[in-house]
Design an enzyme around this catalytic site. Structure first.
Site: not given
Ligand code: NAP
Length: 248
Positions: A157, A143
């Site tokens: 985080y 991130s």
């Molecule tokens: P999200 O929409 O909240 O989705 C998170 C996903 O991770 C969900 O599918 C969830 O599963 C899964 N998950 C969470 N804890 C888990 C665990 N212990 N074991 C297995 N699966 C787990 O988040 P996102 O924004 O797409 O984020 C994806 C990645 O991108 C993350 O690493 C996040 O830190 C990174 N990121 C996101 C952003 C942003 O702005 N969105 C920016 C920088 C980095 P369930 O569906 O079963 O709940």
């Protein structure tokens, strides 16, 4: 050789976009999820409806037994993994460090750091040419928070993603001679459910003016960078960390 991808947290957000694109590019795809089975099944079904191969598998990446079972399930049902996307990640409600308790900090590190390590371990055990494997590629989803530090929101985080960056660099060097490339993407503000988990669903809208490109990103824009890093087009790229953040 059939390409087999495991996308952790592949049911929603960036993981779902990555799983769909991997399916479209011809990978057999394991859509891992923790709790939201319906979302993961929908992503897997979209891939199989389009003529691809996909399964949805429950596993908490912070749980060692779950991770071992996840990879064994893929061995049996899709074949040996050739691509791992360490995408599963969490954050908790926005607060200052002087308000955080140990349980919260541990939960964030358990999923974002320990989970990424455990999945990388299982992948390397299968991919390494030193262990009879045929190589592969790993992409960690870090991130921009690792650079910004996320003050007043979630420094825990941000620090966990700093650990992911360092793991990317170290593991890349460790397995470079074994047919495995390890890289990371650092997304900026991307429209997913994760901001609501921090208590601010409108966070991208509030902060988009701070992004040089003037908007938040879409999950598909991050997925495109991930798929490039997994592909043979990135054959000379390892230990790299690519910012996909609109210039922020
Ligand atoms: P999200 O929409 O909240 O989705 C998170 C996903 O991770 C969900 O599918 C969830 O599963 C899964 N998950 C969470 N804890 C888990 C665990 N212990 N074991 C297995 N699966 C787990 O988040 P996102 O924004 O797409 O984020 C994806 C990645 O991108 C993350 O690493 C996040 O830190 C990174 N990121 C996101 C952003 C942003 O702005 N969105 C920016 C920088 C980095 P369930 O569906 O079963 O709940």
């Amino acid at each position: 050789m059939e390409r087999v991808a495991i996308i952790t947290g592949g049911g929603r957000g960036i993981g779902a976009a990555t799983a769909r694109l991997a399916g479209a590019r011809g990978y057999a795809v394991c859509v891992n999820y923790q709790r939201n089975e319906a979302a993961a099944r929908e992503v897997a079904k979209a891939i199989t409806d389009a003529g691809g191969r996909a399964i949805a598998v429950a596993a908490d990446v912070s749980n060692e037994g779950d991770v071992v079972r996840l990879f064994e399930t893929v061995d049996w049902e899709l074949g040996t993994v050739t691509a791992l996307v360490n995408n599963a990640g969490i954050l908790e409600r926005q607060m200052r460090v002087d308000e955080m308790d140990a349980g919260r900090i541990r939960r964030v590190f358990d999923t974002n750091v320990v989970g990424a390590f455990l999945c990388a371990r299982e992948a390397v055990r299968r991919m390494s040419t030193n262990r009879g494997g045929r190589g592969g590629a790993i992409v960690n989803v870090s991130s921009g928070a690792a650079r910004w530090g996320s003050p007043d929101e979630y420094v825990d985080y941000a620090a966990s993603k700093g650990a992911v960056d360092t793991m990317t660099v170290g593991l890349a060097k460790e397995v470079a001679g074994e047919g495995i490339r390890v890289n990371a993407v650092r997304p900026g503000l991307v429209a997913t459910d994760i901001h609501a988990a921090g208590g601010e669903p409108g966070r991208v809208e509030r902060l988009k003016a701070t992004v040089p490109l003037g908007r938040g990103g879409q999950p598909e824009e991050v997925a495109a960078a991930i798929l490039w890093l997994l592909s043979d087009e990135a054959s000379f790229t390892t230990g790299a960390i690519i910012d996909v953040s609109g210039g922020r």
